[in-house]
Design a protein around this motif. Sequence first.
Motif, PDB file in Angstrom:
ATOM      1  N   SER A  20       0.853  -1.187   0.000  1.00 41.13           N
ATOM      2  CA  SER A  20       0.000   0.000   0.000  1.00 41.13           C
ATOM      3  C   SER A  20       0.890   1.238   0.000  1.00 41.13           C
ATOM      4  O   SER A  20       2.077   1.166   0.345  1.00 41.13           O
ATOM      5  CB  SER A  20      -0.904   0.021   1.241  1.00 41.13           C
ATOM      6  N   ASP A  35      -4.539   1.341  -2.364  1.00 45.54           N
ATOM      7  CA  ASP A  35      -4.632  -0.091  -2.074  1.00 45.54           C
ATOM      8  C   ASP A  35      -4.404  -0.430  -0.596  1.00 45.54           C
ATOM      9  O   ASP A  35      -3.577  -1.289  -0.259  1.00 45.54           O
ATOM     10  CB  ASP A  35      -3.659  -0.890  -2.953  1.00 45.54           C
ATOM     11  N   ASP A  59      -8.445   2.386  -4.764  1.00 46.09           N
ATOM     12  CA  ASP A  59      -8.149   0.981  -5.055  1.00 46.09           C
ATOM     13  C   ASP A  59      -7.860   0.884  -6.542  1.00 46.09           C
ATOM     14  O   ASP A  59      -8.675   1.307  -7.381  1.00 46.09           O
ATOM     15  CB  ASP A  59      -9.327   0.071  -4.680  1.00 46.09           C
ATOM     16  N   THR A  60      -6.685   0.358  -6.880  1.00 42.14           N
ATOM     17  CA  THR A  60      -6.325   0.252  -8.292  1.00 42.14           C
ATOM     18  C   THR A  60      -7.249  -0.698  -9.044  1.00 42.14           C
ATOM     19  O   THR A  60      -7.397  -0.583 -10.264  1.00 42.14           O
ATOM     20  CB  THR A  60      -4.876  -0.228  -8.457  1.00 42.14           C
ATOM     21  N   HIS A  63     -10.020  -6.111  -5.768  1.00 45.80           N
ATOM     22  CA  HIS A  63      -9.036  -7.138  -5.428  1.00 45.80           C
ATOM     23  C   HIS A  63      -9.674  -8.515  -5.243  1.00 45.80           C
ATOM     24  O   HIS A  63     -10.823  -8.622  -4.788  1.00 45.80           O
ATOM     25  CB  HIS A  63      -8.300  -6.745  -4.148  1.00 45.80           C
ATOM     26  N   SER A  68     -10.304  -5.493   0.784  1.00 45.49           N
ATOM     27  CA  SER A  68      -9.838  -4.106   0.742  1.00 45.49           C
ATOM     28  C   SER A  68     -10.277  -3.343   1.987  1.00 45.49           C
ATOM     29  O   SER A  68     -11.383  -3.532   2.500  1.00 45.49           O
ATOM     30  CB  SER A  68     -10.398  -3.406  -0.500  1.00 45.49           C
ATOM     31  N   GLY A  70     -10.266  -0.068   1.600  1.00 43.18           N
ATOM     32  CA  GLY A  70     -10.450   1.216   0.950  1.00 43.18           C
ATOM     33  C   GLY A  70     -11.687   1.974   1.384  1.00 43.18           C
ATOM     34  O   GLY A  70     -11.623   3.147   1.757  1.00 43.18           O
ATOM     35  N   HIS A 121      -8.878  -2.114 -13.929  1.00 44.30           N
ATOM     36  CA  HIS A 121      -7.621  -1.717 -13.298  1.00 44.30           C
ATOM     37  C   HIS A 121      -7.154  -0.340 -13.758  1.00 44.30           C
ATOM     38  O   HIS A 121      -7.251   0.004 -14.928  1.00 44.30           O
ATOM     39  CB  HIS A 121      -6.528  -2.747 -13.611  1.00 44.30           C
ATOM     40  N   GLY A 141      -0.130  -0.981  -9.239  1.00 44.28           N
ATOM     41  CA  GLY A 141      -1.027  -2.028  -8.757  1.00 44.28           C
ATOM     42  C   GLY A 141      -0.539  -3.405  -9.160  1.00 44.28           C
ATOM     43  O   GLY A 141       0.627  -3.762  -8.960  1.00 44.28           O
ATOM     44  N   GLY A 184       1.965  -3.082  -6.682  1.00 42.14           N
ATOM     45  CA  GLY A 184       1.053  -3.443  -5.605  1.00 42.14           C
ATOM     46  C   GLY A 184       1.367  -4.752  -4.936  1.00 42.14           C
ATOM     47  O   GLY A 184       0.634  -5.169  -4.029  1.00 42.14           O
TER      48      GLY A 184
END
Length: 248
Positions: A20, A35, A59-60, A63, A68, A70, A121, A141, A184
């Motif tokens: 992160s 992230d 957040d890229t 996930h 996450s 986030g 992404h 990421g 990432g």
Amino acid sequence: MGRSATILRQFLHADPIGISYLFGCGGQAVCAVVDPVGDVAPYLHAAEATGMRIAFVVDTHVHADHISAGRALADASGADYVLSAAASVDIPFRPVQDGELLPLGNVVAKVLHTPGHTPEHICLVVSDRTRTDEPWFVLTGHTMMIGDLGRTELAVSAEAGARDLYRSARRLAALPDYVEVLPGAYAGSVCGRRLSGKPWSTIGFEKRHNEALRIESERAFIDFMLADVPPPPPDAARIRNANASGTA
């Protein structure tokens, strides 16, 4: 224009393996977190210690290897929760488009839509305008990691993802060679195959020594990305669905 160095903090996680970031403008006291994983307290403390307000939590991608933090961090800090406009999720977020700028005082992050690892992404190309408008580093990421690119079958078919990733990788490779690559994940992550334990690199070094970036043919690239794919992360579909629905 006030002058102050960019502030950057890297958070290395071991369970699950990931990275992160907190970065921003010390002079204008504003930052973003990218992230986040786990407890939100370390990010809040890092922002407080550097005297910055968190304006964006990014957040890229949605996930599939971890839950996450986030949305929780955005709620705790009053920040905008940022995802690609291409993300299909059931939680509130600020959508961003390819080419959009996230302003952070004298620091600016340009959004690149880089589908492949997942369709939504994004990467962030960061400049410090007190020094130059040229890009300084890129938060990649799971699109480009050190030594490899991200696997492509967690959200779509592996071949469709690899076809998208071919174009995304070429966009990143077109950045100046001196631009630093801040990924990432690092060695041990299930999201790549031959990742380095060194959690940063440069575009130029990766173009010379990352095998995937040396492949010119799209068909050869797809075949390369489809070979030797490791088993998916445990509960990948459930985790991705939980992150998309906010039910974690």
